[in-house]
Design a protein around this motif. Structure first.
Motif, PDB file in Angstrom:
ATOM      1  N   ASN A   1       1.014  -1.163  -0.175  1.00 40.74           N
ATOM      2  CA  ASN A   1       0.044   0.150   0.172  1.00 40.74           C
ATOM      3  C   ASN A   1       0.778   1.367   0.138  1.00 40.74           C
ATOM      4  O   ASN A   1       0.436   2.097  -0.689  1.00 40.74           O
ATOM      5  CB  ASN A   1      -0.944   0.069   1.122  1.00 40.74           C
ATOM      6  CG  ASN A   1      -2.002  -1.095   1.049  1.00 40.74           C
ATOM      7  OD1 ASN A   1      -2.592  -1.641   0.155  1.00 40.74           O
ATOM      8  ND2 ASN A   1      -2.217  -1.529   2.273  1.00 40.74           N
TER       9      ASN A   1
ATOM     10  N   PHE B   1       2.316   2.418  -3.526  1.00 39.48           N
ATOM     11  CA  PHE B   1       1.192   3.189  -4.368  1.00 39.48           C
ATOM     12  C   PHE B   1       1.139   4.592  -3.962  1.00 39.48           C
ATOM     13  O   PHE B   1       0.777   5.617  -4.661  1.00 39.48           O
ATOM     14  CB  PHE B   1      -0.257   2.482  -4.474  1.00 39.48           C
ATOM     15  CG  PHE B   1       0.038   1.089  -5.249  1.00 39.48           C
ATOM     16  CD1 PHE B   1      -0.238   1.256  -6.558  1.00 39.48           C
ATOM     17  CD2 PHE B   1      -0.042   0.086  -4.539  1.00 39.48           C
ATOM     18  CE1 PHE B   1       0.062   0.027  -7.480  1.00 39.48           C
ATOM     19  CE2 PHE B   1      -0.144  -1.059  -5.227  1.00 39.48           C
ATOM     20  CZ  PHE B   1      -0.077  -1.062  -6.629  1.00 39.48           C
ATOM     21  N   GLN B   2       1.454   4.904  -2.474  1.00 39.69           N
ATOM     22  CA  GLN B   2       0.987   6.176  -1.969  1.00 39.69           C
ATOM     23  C   GLN B   2       2.429   7.172  -2.332  1.00 39.69           C
ATOM     24  O   GLN B   2       2.054   8.335  -2.119  1.00 39.69           O
ATOM     25  CB  GLN B   2       0.931   6.114  -0.541  1.00 39.69           C
ATOM     26  CG  GLN B   2      -0.456   5.552  -0.018  1.00 39.69           C
ATOM     27  CD  GLN B   2      -1.572   6.444  -0.680  1.00 39.69           C
ATOM     28  OE1 GLN B   2      -1.417   7.771  -0.585  1.00 39.69           O
ATOM     29  NE2 GLN B   2      -2.803   5.822  -0.602  1.00 39.69           N
TER      30      GLN B   2
ATOM     31  N   ILE C   1      -3.509  -5.247 -11.692  1.00 40.58           N
ATOM     32  CA  ILE C   1      -3.298  -4.186 -10.740  1.00 40.58           C
ATOM     33  C   ILE C   1      -4.873  -3.646 -10.600  1.00 40.58           C
ATOM     34  O   ILE C   1      -5.778  -3.810 -11.601  1.00 40.58           O
ATOM     35  CB  ILE C   1      -2.444  -3.238 -11.371  1.00 40.58           C
ATOM     36  CG1 ILE C   1      -2.205  -2.307 -10.231  1.00 40.58           C
ATOM     37  CG2 ILE C   1      -2.792  -2.536 -12.679  1.00 40.58           C
ATOM     38  CD1 ILE C   1      -1.215  -1.090 -10.565  1.00 40.58           C
ATOM     39  N   ASP C   2      -5.235  -3.214  -9.414  1.00 37.88           N
ATOM     40  CA  ASP C   2      -6.320  -2.501  -9.253  1.00 37.88           C
ATOM     41  C   ASP C   2      -6.767  -1.261  -9.840  1.00 37.88           C
ATOM     42  O   ASP C   2      -5.894  -0.405 -10.028  1.00 37.88           O
ATOM     43  CB  ASP C   2      -6.243  -2.020  -7.708  1.00 37.88           C
ATOM     44  CG  ASP C   2      -7.726  -1.283  -7.323  1.00 37.88           C
ATOM     45  OD1 ASP C   2      -8.681  -1.959  -7.222  1.00 37.88           O
ATOM     46  OD2 ASP C   2      -7.733  -0.123  -7.245  1.00 37.88           O
TER      47      ASP C   2
ATOM     48  N   ARG D   1      -5.989   2.191  -8.420  1.00 38.09           N
ATOM     49  CA  ARG D   1      -4.570   2.241  -8.122  1.00 38.09           C
ATOM     50  C   ARG D   1      -3.801   2.644  -9.284  1.00 38.09           C
ATOM     51  O   ARG D   1      -2.917   3.430  -9.565  1.00 38.09           O
ATOM     52  CB  ARG D   1      -3.711   1.025  -7.474  1.00 38.09           C
ATOM     53  CG  ARG D   1      -4.221   0.953  -5.659  1.00 38.09           C
ATOM     54  CD  ARG D   1      -3.753  -0.246  -5.249  1.00 38.09           C
ATOM     55  NE  ARG D   1      -3.744  -0.118  -3.815  1.00 38.09           N
ATOM     56  CZ  ARG D   1      -3.611  -1.104  -3.050  1.00 38.09           C
ATOM     57  NH1 ARG D   1      -3.548  -2.282  -3.512  1.00 38.09           N
ATOM     58  NH2 ARG D   1      -3.750  -1.014  -1.812  1.00 38.09           N
ATOM     59  N   LYS D   2      -3.935   1.994 -10.498  1.00 33.74           N
ATOM     60  CA  LYS D   2      -3.641   2.100 -11.708  1.00 33.74           C
ATOM     61  C   LYS D   2      -3.729   3.325 -12.186  1.00 33.74           C
ATOM     62  O   LYS D   2      -2.804   4.171 -12.638  1.00 33.74           O
ATOM     63  CB  LYS D   2      -3.923   1.071 -12.955  1.00 33.74           C
ATOM     64  CG  LYS D   2      -3.525   1.547 -14.209  1.00 33.74           C
ATOM     65  CD  LYS D   2      -4.017   0.342 -15.288  1.00 33.74           C
ATOM     66  CE  LYS D   2      -3.492   0.501 -16.667  1.00 33.74           C
ATOM     67  NZ  LYS D   2      -4.151  -0.511 -17.475  1.00 33.74           N
TER      68      LYS D   2
ATOM     69  N   LYS E   1      -4.225   6.160 -10.393  1.00 32.66           N
ATOM     70  CA  LYS E   1      -3.393   7.142  -9.445  1.00 32.66           C
ATOM     71  C   LYS E   1      -2.090   7.200  -9.871  1.00 32.66           C
ATOM     72  O   LYS E   1      -1.488   7.985 -10.154  1.00 32.66           O
ATOM     73  CB  LYS E   1      -3.769   6.537  -8.140  1.00 32.66           C
ATOM     74  CG  LYS E   1      -4.991   6.993  -7.608  1.00 32.66           C
ATOM     75  CD  LYS E   1      -4.932   6.467  -5.994  1.00 32.66           C
ATOM     76  CE  LYS E   1      -6.528   6.595  -5.649  1.00 32.66           C
ATOM     77  NZ  LYS E   1      -6.611   5.952  -4.074  1.00 32.66           N
ATOM     78  N   MET E   2      -1.264   5.840 -10.181  1.00 29.49           N
ATOM     79  CA  MET E   2      -0.023   5.868 -10.764  1.00 29.49           C
ATOM     80  C   MET E   2       0.116   6.449 -11.882  1.00 29.49           C
ATOM     81  O   MET E   2       1.190   7.204 -11.979  1.00 29.49           O
ATOM     82  CB  MET E   2       0.480   4.204 -10.483  1.00 29.49           C
ATOM     83  CG  MET E   2       0.442   3.816  -9.370  1.00 29.49           C
ATOM     84  SD  MET E   2       2.009   4.168  -8.418  1.00 29.49           S
ATOM     85  CE  MET E   2       3.258   3.510  -9.226  1.00 29.49           C
TER      86      MET E   2
ATOM     87  N   ASP F   1      -1.134  10.904  -5.145  1.00 30.44           N
ATOM     88  CA  ASP F   1      -1.040  10.549  -4.168  1.00 30.44           C
ATOM     89  C   ASP F   1      -2.226  10.874  -3.351  1.00 30.44           C
ATOM     90  O   ASP F   1      -3.359  11.482  -3.987  1.00 30.44           O
ATOM     91  CB  ASP F   1       0.274  10.862  -3.096  1.00 30.44           C
ATOM     92  CG  ASP F   1       0.190  12.500  -3.099  1.00 30.44           C
ATOM     93  OD1 ASP F   1      -0.776  13.252  -3.576  1.00 30.44           O
ATOM     94  OD2 ASP F   1       1.318  13.075  -2.664  1.00 30.44           O
TER      95      ASP F   1
ATOM     96  N   GLU G   1      -5.168  13.456  -4.972  1.00 33.52           N
ATOM     97  CA  GLU G   1      -6.517  12.919  -5.402  1.00 33.52           C
ATOM     98  C   GLU G   1      -7.523  13.802  -5.142  1.00 33.52           C
ATOM     99  O   GLU G   1      -8.621  14.241  -5.471  1.00 33.52           O
ATOM    100  CB  GLU G   1      -6.724  11.544  -5.055  1.00 33.52           C
ATOM    101  CG  GLU G   1      -7.901  10.835  -5.284  1.00 33.52           C
ATOM    102  CD  GLU G   1      -8.024   9.514  -4.893  1.00 33.52           C
ATOM    103  OE1 GLU G   1      -8.808   8.705  -5.346  1.00 33.52           O
ATOM    104  OE2 GLU G   1      -7.548   9.155  -3.826  1.00 33.52           O
TER     105      GLU G   1
END
Length: 203
Positions: free
Chosen positions: A109, A112-113, A161-162, A165-166, A168-169, A174, A178
């Motif tokens: 987690n 990803f942040q 990948i979720d 999350r994809k 956001k990346m 972050d 967001e």
């Protein structure tokens, strides 16, 4: 946070399972909240001897891998205590992606942040990448949009990948970024609240 789209980089093999966050960044380097400068503590006990000299047999000290942007690691990478300094140190060192068969949940987690991409592949695929990374060609391609890893020999491995999350990346978002996407809505809400409940503004 820097967007992650497509990465062409050297891959360094680290065939060790259960590497914990204290091995990634030992506790003596946690006295700062700055993200820069943490690379000196990355894998410190692996990289240096008791006199602070580089251990030549450690993969990231070897000339062929010193600029590696991808780390291929053993199972359960990032286990142990929770510390955001672990992904910070990897990123500061230049590693933008870690490939493994599994990651500890909190570390996963935190990646990803902070803009570090953790990629989960099957054991046979990780083993194949590890073997190729030990050879003469170390370059791999990690394509987040396509959700693929391309090995030095051209083998293509797909990862899951979720979707959130994809997104956001790919967009470098972050938690703060967001939230700021809704800045206009937040401003409207605060303006209405100031009119409807002015006593809250005096609190």
């Amino acid at each position: 946070m820097k967007p992650f789209t497509k990465l062409d980089a050297k891959a360094a093999p680290l065939p060790l399972a259960n590497i914990d966050t204290d091995q990634i960044i030992p506790k003596q380097f946690l006295k700062t909240v700055e993200r820069e400068g943490l690379s000196r503590g990355l894998f410190y006990d692996f990289r240096f001897d008791e006199q602070g000299r580089e251990k030549p047999d450690f993969v990231l000290n070897q000339p062929a891998y010193k600029d590696a942007g991808v780390l291929i690691a053993g199972d359960n990478f990032g286990c142990g205590s929770s510390r955001e300094h672990a992904p910070w140190a990897l990123l500061d060192f230049g590693v933008s992606c870690v490939i493994s068969t599994s990651f500890a949940d909190i570390f996963y987690n935190n990646c990803f942040q902070n803009g570090l991409l953790p990629v989960v592949l099957k054991a046979a695929e990780v083993d194949a990448l590890m073997a190729e990374a030990r050879g003469g060609n170390h370059m791999v391609t990690v394509d987040l949009e396509a959700q693929t890893v391309t090995s030095p020999s051209g083998e293509v491995y797909r990862f899951e990948i979720d979707a959130a999350r994809k997104h956001k990346m790919l967009n470098g978002l972050d938690a703060i970024g967001e939230t700021l996407q809704r800045a206009t809505d937040i401003d409207v809400y605060e303006s209405r609240r100031a009119l409807d409940q002015p006593w809250l503004e005096r609190a």
